[in-house]
Write a protein that holds these residues in place. Sequence first.
Motif, mmCIF file in Angstrom:
data_model
loop_
_atom_site.group_PDB
_atom_site.id
_atom_site.type_symbol
_atom_site.label_atom_id
_atom_site.label_comp_id
_atom_site.label_asym_id
_atom_site.label_seq_id
_atom_site.Cartn_x
_atom_site.Cartn_y
_atom_site.Cartn_z
ATOM 1 N N GLY A 49 -12.074 26.299 17.499
ATOM 2 C CA GLY A 49 -12.455 24.951 17.907
ATOM 3 C C GLY A 49 -11.950 23.848 17.020
ATOM 4 N N HIS A 50 -11.228 24.158 15.944
ATOM 5 C CA HIS A 50 -10.728 23.141 15.031
ATOM 6 C C HIS A 50 -9.206 23.076 15.100
ATOM 7 C CE1 HIS A 50 -14.708 22.703 13.245
ATOM 8 N NE2 HIS A 50 -14.785 24.032 13.183
ATOM 9 N N LEU A 51 -8.685 21.874 14.966
ATOM 10 C CA LEU A 51 -7.232 21.712 14.951
ATOM 11 C C LEU A 51 -6.665 22.356 13.692
ATOM 12 C CD1 LEU A 51 -6.871 17.998 16.114
ATOM 13 C CD2 LEU A 51 -6.283 20.041 17.421
ATOM 14 N N THR A 52 -5.572 23.062 13.851
ATOM 15 C CA THR A 52 -4.929 23.714 12.715
ATOM 16 C C THR A 52 -3.756 22.870 12.260
ATOM 17 O OG1 THR A 52 -3.480 24.995 14.162
ATOM 18 C CG2 THR A 52 -5.578 26.001 13.531
ATOM 19 N N SER A 53 -3.451 22.919 10.985
ATOM 20 C CA SER A 53 -2.320 22.195 10.423
ATOM 21 C C SER A 53 -1.509 23.165 9.588
ATOM 22 C CB SER A 53 -2.804 21.019 9.567
ATOM 23 O OG SER A 53 -3.638 21.499 8.517
ATOM 24 N N PRO A 54 -0.225 22.889 9.388
ATOM 25 C CA PRO A 54 0.597 23.820 8.620
ATOM 26 C C PRO A 54 0.177 23.868 7.156
ATOM 27 C CG PRO A 54 1.799 21.792 9.054
ATOM 28 C CD PRO A 54 0.522 21.716 9.852
ATOM 29 N N VAL A 55 0.468 24.982 6.513
ATOM 30 C CA VAL A 55 0.247 25.137 5.088
ATOM 31 C C VAL A 55 1.583 24.862 4.411
ATOM 32 C CG1 VAL A 55 -0.484 26.680 3.240
ATOM 33 C CG2 VAL A 55 -1.560 26.845 5.495
ATOM 34 N N ASN A 56 1.713 23.702 3.823
ATOM 35 C CA ASN A 56 2.989 23.310 3.221
ATOM 36 C C ASN A 56 3.133 23.888 1.822
ATOM 37 O OD1 ASN A 56 2.147 20.734 5.072
ATOM 38 N ND2 ASN A 56 4.353 21.087 5.100
ATOM 39 N N VAL A 57 4.361 24.195 1.462
ATOM 40 C CA VAL A 57 4.646 24.742 0.138
ATOM 41 C C VAL A 57 4.529 23.642 -0.904
ATOM 42 C CG1 VAL A 57 6.164 26.505 1.085
ATOM 43 C CG2 VAL A 57 7.122 24.309 0.378
ATOM 44 N N GLY A 58 4.371 24.036 -2.157
ATOM 45 C CA GLY A 58 4.183 23.080 -3.235
ATOM 46 C C GLY A 58 5.447 22.776 -4.001
ATOM 47 N N TRP A 59 6.607 23.008 -3.390
ATOM 48 C CA TRP A 59 7.880 22.700 -4.042
ATOM 49 C C TRP A 59 8.853 22.147 -3.005
ATOM 50 C CZ3 TRP A 59 6.126 27.576 -2.902
ATOM 51 C CH2 TRP A 59 6.897 28.317 -1.992
ATOM 52 N N CYS A 60 9.879 21.498 -3.496
ATOM 53 C CA CYS A 60 10.873 20.895 -2.605
ATOM 54 C C CYS A 60 11.830 21.958 -2.093
ATOM 55 C CB CYS A 60 11.641 19.797 -3.351
ATOM 56 S SG CYS A 60 12.996 19.062 -2.408
ATOM 57 N N PHE A 61 12.102 21.935 -0.809
ATOM 58 C CA PHE A 61 13.015 22.909 -0.202
ATOM 59 C C PHE A 61 14.463 22.717 -0.668
ATOM 60 C CE2 PHE A 61 11.464 25.210 3.838
ATOM 61 C CZ PHE A 61 10.327 25.647 3.163
ATOM 62 N N ILE A 62 14.775 21.589 -1.285
ATOM 63 C CA ILE A 62 16.152 21.324 -1.716
ATOM 64 C C ILE A 62 16.337 21.638 -3.198
ATOM 65 C CG2 ILE A 62 17.906 19.529 -2.020
ATOM 66 C CD1 ILE A 62 16.840 18.182 0.470
ATOM 67 N N CYS A 63 15.464 21.107 -4.058
ATOM 68 C CA CYS A 63 15.626 21.301 -5.502
ATOM 69 C C CYS A 63 14.676 22.330 -6.077
ATOM 70 C CB CYS A 63 15.469 19.978 -6.238
ATOM 71 S SG CYS A 63 13.792 19.292 -6.156
ATOM 72 N N ALA A 64 13.711 22.834 -5.286
ATOM 73 C CA ALA A 64 12.766 23.883 -5.704
ATOM 74 C C ALA A 64 11.857 23.424 -6.835
ATOM 75 C CB ALA A 64 13.503 25.152 -6.095
ATOM 76 N N ARG A 65 11.647 22.115 -6.991
ATOM 77 C CA ARG A 65 10.731 21.613 -8.002
ATOM 78 C C ARG A 65 9.563 20.917 -7.324
ATOM 79 N NH1 ARG A 65 15.695 20.220 -10.664
ATOM 80 N NH2 ARG A 65 15.550 18.099 -9.815
ATOM 81 N N GLY A 66 8.437 20.831 -8.048
ATOM 82 C CA GLY A 66 7.248 20.178 -7.524
ATOM 83 C C GLY A 66 7.287 18.688 -7.732
ATOM 84 N N GLY A 67 6.123 18.045 -7.497
ATOM 85 C CA GLY A 67 6.039 16.608 -7.659
ATOM 86 C C GLY A 67 5.489 15.945 -6.420
#
Length: 583
Positions: A49-67
């Motif tokens: 009964g609840h809307l689902t949202s994606p689980v996003n990763v904690g790093w950049c897909f291009i440089c692989a660093r967080g922020g």
Amino acid sequence: LRTFACHLMRCMRCPVAYHTGDNCVAAGSVVITPHIIICSNHSSSKKNGHLTSPVNVGWCFICARGGRLLCCESCPASFHPECLNIEMPEGTWCCSECRAGRKPHYKQIVWVKLGSYRWWPAEICNPRLVPFNIQTLKHDIGEFPVFFFGSHDYYWIGRGRVFPYVESDRNFAEGQMGINKTFKKALEEAARRFQELKAQRESREALEQERNSRRPPPYKFIKSNKPVGKVQVHVADLSEIPRCSCKPTDESPCGRDSQCLNRMLQYECHPQVCPAGDRCHNQHFSQRLFAETEVFKTDRCGWGLRTKQDLKKGDFVMEYVGELIDLEECRLRIKHANENRVTNFYMLTLTKDRVIDAGPKGNFSRFMNHSCSPNCETQKWTVNGDVRIGLFTLCDIEAGTELTFNYNLDCLGNGRTSCHCGAENCSGFLGVQPRVSQSNNQKSARNAKLKPKKRKLKPENRQTHEYFCFCCGEGGELVMCDKKDCPKAYHLLCLNLTKPPFGRWECPWHECSVCQCAAASFCHFCPSSFCREHDRGALVPSALDGRPCCSSHDPQNPLGSQSDLNRATIKVEQPEPSEEPGE
């Protein structure tokens, strides 16, 4: 489209369609019949009964660093806005993959986020191929079963919790802390399975490529010219069609050896006007009296056309037909072809305002290749009041011989197309005048001795270019420098260009390699050059007649390779067609 129409699976709720098979159908689509589905776009996106949202990763897909990350609203992808060269947008945002409609498919290795577990490698499975107890688990449209490596468990998951596995992910994951035996086993199994699927895909692509190489590229076969847009086909009144003086009692009325006035003027006789009537031999276009030919794969020039019967000099081979377009449409098609890197053109000028384009539609004549020493030629004939193009033989031709004609191609812009006809007088490029053979030179020399000497006029200086790239020393399709007296030519790839330069263009040899000012000294063996401010010590004399060379070359052996040797000499050899590099 007609070929694959019967092999499509169409969504019953929207215009989406896929080819049948696990490689195309989006994972999570519900199969209703072998050709009807409900695609994964129609997921209710609800869980308990609840809307689902994606689980996003904690790093950049291009440089692989967080922020500070920009997260996709449809999949786990995250990016730094600066890595995408954009500002942080307001509201919802989707990545380019999701905007393009790319979705996970079956037999794809992915990273899956399940509960509080770490991202885990798994394979997307077709629901029909998983155990029955997994098939009966409750799931929604858009969800699909995944097989976890290492633990060998199954679970239904949605698109918002998976992202694709790539070949280098194993090394990246192994560098993380706290890897247990199960996860390490999962990484090994995922890497091994990824290589298996990659090998299967490459084998399938190679088989498809081989299959395609056995047949010509697709086109629509037509028997007569088809006008496009405002272009019209002219039809003359019977009173306007010229009447010849041939008689039906002649041995071969209106034939090639007759004195038919229409044939001499390249007019085709009309059956209702010609005095010879049904015995007229000058109706090859209207009756389509074509020679028997076949399309075949040549060694160096792609597909070609050869005759299946013996032909005599002057015989009619066939008519060149296609779409009739005007000059504006012709320019648009050439522009579109250049933008899409299409190099094969099938256009012949019919009249000053009409062009025949046999690319999308035509007959076997579109496969006839160019030759600097052809055995056929094009002739413009008037048929029933309209101009048409026919191909006629220039000499006697035996059965099984390839048919060719000279394209007389006008080079567009600075680009040139290499010629691989193999003739002795081959010029090396389409649209360039063929070289005069030695016998013709000797004949002209003898004739010159018989003529009285005349005052020699100083010949006009004509700019000629080299037939090889100044960077790599190889032949092919080149762009020419427009600076006066500069003979240099280059590959677009060697210049880091994707399109030929527009307008007047000067090559990098005339700019200082340090500051891009006007060059004053030049390296003889590469495009390096220097202005007066930077030329001190930049060039040294080489062992080859003291020609200057830069620090990139050994002064004792500045050529260094066979490609440089080809560049340093004037001798031009016929280049072989290059193969495109594989992935």
